[in-house]
Scaffold this motif. Structure first.
Motif, PDB file in Angstrom:
ATOM      1  N   ALA A 284      31.357  12.500  45.872  1.00 15.22           N
ATOM      2  CA  ALA A 284      30.763  11.840  44.632  1.00 15.22           C
ATOM      3  C   ALA A 284      29.409  12.332  44.447  1.00 15.22           C
ATOM      4  CB  ALA A 284      30.899  10.388  45.112  1.00 15.22           C
ATOM      5  N   GLY A 285      29.273  13.629  44.405  1.00 20.90           N
ATOM      6  CA  GLY A 285      27.924  14.214  43.987  1.00 20.90           C
ATOM      7  C   GLY A 285      26.618  13.806  44.988  1.00 20.90           C
ATOM      8  N   SER A 286      27.075  13.486  46.193  1.00 19.81           N
ATOM      9  CA  SER A 286      26.232  13.208  47.328  1.00 19.81           C
ATOM     10  C   SER A 286      26.501  14.306  48.473  1.00 19.81           C
ATOM     11  CB  SER A 286      26.243  11.762  48.069  1.00 19.81           C
ATOM     12  OG  SER A 286      25.991  10.871  47.137  1.00 19.81           O
ATOM     13  N   ASN A 287      25.385  14.695  49.229  1.00 21.16           N
ATOM     14  CA  ASN A 287      25.637  15.795  50.148  1.00 21.16           C
ATOM     15  C   ASN A 287      24.866  15.584  51.246  1.00 21.16           C
ATOM     16  OD1 ASN A 287      25.182  19.425  50.190  1.00 21.16           O
ATOM     17  ND2 ASN A 287      26.249  18.170  51.666  1.00 21.16           N
TER      18      ASN A 287
ATOM     19  N   GLY B 118      21.934  11.597  47.782  1.00 23.20           N
ATOM     20  CA  GLY B 118      22.379  12.286  46.387  1.00 23.20           C
ATOM     21  C   GLY B 118      21.990  13.475  46.246  1.00 23.20           C
ATOM     22  N   GLY B 119      22.959  14.288  45.438  1.00 23.14           N
ATOM     23  CA  GLY B 119      22.513  15.679  44.989  1.00 23.14           C
ATOM     24  C   GLY B 119      23.083  16.816  45.853  1.00 23.14           C
TER      25      GLY B 119
ATOM     26  N   VAL C 287      14.051  22.727  50.823  1.00 24.77           N
ATOM     27  CA  VAL C 287      15.384  22.651  50.307  1.00 24.77           C
ATOM     28  C   VAL C 287      15.306  22.709  48.881  1.00 24.77           C
ATOM     29  CG1 VAL C 287      17.114  20.933  50.551  1.00 24.77           C
ATOM     30  CG2 VAL C 287      16.045  21.630  52.535  1.00 24.77           C
ATOM     31  N   THR C 288      16.658  23.091  48.306  1.00 23.00           N
ATOM     32  CA  THR C 288      16.748  23.066  46.871  1.00 23.00           C
ATOM     33  C   THR C 288      18.102  22.406  46.514  1.00 23.00           C
ATOM     34  OG1 THR C 288      17.805  24.974  46.487  1.00 23.00           O
ATOM     35  CG2 THR C 288      15.485  25.022  46.464  1.00 23.00           C
ATOM     36  N   GLY C 289      18.466  22.221  45.258  1.00 20.15           N
ATOM     37  CA  GLY C 289      19.813  21.654  45.081  1.00 20.15           C
ATOM     38  C   GLY C 289      19.974  21.280  43.692  1.00 20.15           C
ATOM     39  N   VAL C 290      20.923  20.457  43.215  1.00 17.54           N
ATOM     40  CA  VAL C 290      21.118  20.111  41.898  1.00 17.54           C
ATOM     41  C   VAL C 290      21.591  18.583  42.025  1.00 17.54           C
ATOM     42  CG1 VAL C 290      23.370  21.012  41.992  1.00 17.54           C
ATOM     43  CG2 VAL C 290      22.380  20.581  39.829  1.00 17.54           C
TER      44      VAL C 290
END
Length: 255
Positions: A33-36, A70-71, A86-89
């Motif tokens: 659900a958009g979390s990691n 989230g992300g 750390v990057t992400g979206v």
């Protein structure tokens, strides 16, 4: 020629080694659900042993939420054994997902980047190898901006990432970049090569004599003149091309 295997305290992970002994790993603990959730590890002995320095695993007794759950996380960029990003979206408009540590991964703070005018409602993201330090102080960061059109913004730092400056030119479509020195970089946007020799203040546009199109797979330049491109066609065949004039003309090394 020979390899030895060893147990690691994580599954799939992005690993980045700084030398033969020192390295980092960012392990994904699952996406939903958009979390990691992630855990971050360090090694000082070439990967024989790993120390967990961070985890935002919600199942942990005391999850560290300095990097939010989230992300979707990644890519991961270490500068040395103390400083990393750390990057992400998050698919949120007008925000770049970027977190920094300066104590070996134990604590993290968000990094704020100046956004180009008119991109407040666009989505921001980064691709693998789009942050690169060419010296201990000098680095580049390429951010993909997706709105009505897709563009790439290039940032530069001269203080080891303490501050980032947005450079003047937005590259249409964007694409794969190779940052070569404090002054030189090459970027291919799927149609043309963009070459800078002044730290991304200005770019020369070079339309190549070979249209790589969707077969383009990877590039690697050793300076702003000499580089190589690998292509991959739908049948799985790879070809290898070389340029000596910054991307204007190409000849096949392995057709």
């Amino acid at each position: 020629q020979t390899w030895t295997s060893g147990q690691v305290p994580f599954g799939a992970a992005q690993m980045r080694f700084l030398d033969m002994q020192k390295g980092w790993a960012m392990a994904s603990l699952g996406v939903a659900a958009g979390s990691n959730a992630i855990s971050i590890f360090q090694t000082q002995d070439g990967g024989q042993t790993w120390d967990k320095v961070f985890s935002n695993d919600p199942a942990a007794a005391q999850p560290n939420v300095q990097i939010p759950l989230g992300g979707l996380k990644g890519p991961f960029f270490p500068l040395d054994m103390q400083t990393a990003w750390v990057t992400g979206v998050t698919y949120a408009s007008g925000s770049v997902y970027l977190y920094r540590t300066d104590d070996g991964g134990h604590t993290w703070v968000p990094v704020s980047l100046p956004l180009p005018d008119g991109t407040e409602n666009a989505q921001m993201g980064m691709e693998p190898d789009q942050m690169k330090f060419v010296s201990a102080a000098d680095g580049f960061l390429a951010v993909r901006i997706t709105g009505d059109t897709t563009q790439t913004a290039v940032y530069v730092t001269h203080d080891a990432g303490e501050t980032w400056t947005l450079t003047p030119t937005l590259i249409p479509e964007g694409g794969e970049a190779d940052f070569l020195s404090a002054e030189e970089a090459v970027l291919y946007n799927g149609a043309q090569f963009y070459v800078t020799r002044d730290a991304a203040r200005t770019w020369s546009i070079l339309p190549p004599d070979v249209v790589f199109g969707e077969s383009f797979d990877a590039l690697d330049f050793v300076n702003s003149q000499s580089g190589w491109v690998i292509t991959l066609d739908p049948t799985g065949h790879r070809s290898f091309y070389r340029t000596t004039d910054g991307g204007l003309t190409w000849f096949p090394v392995i057709p």
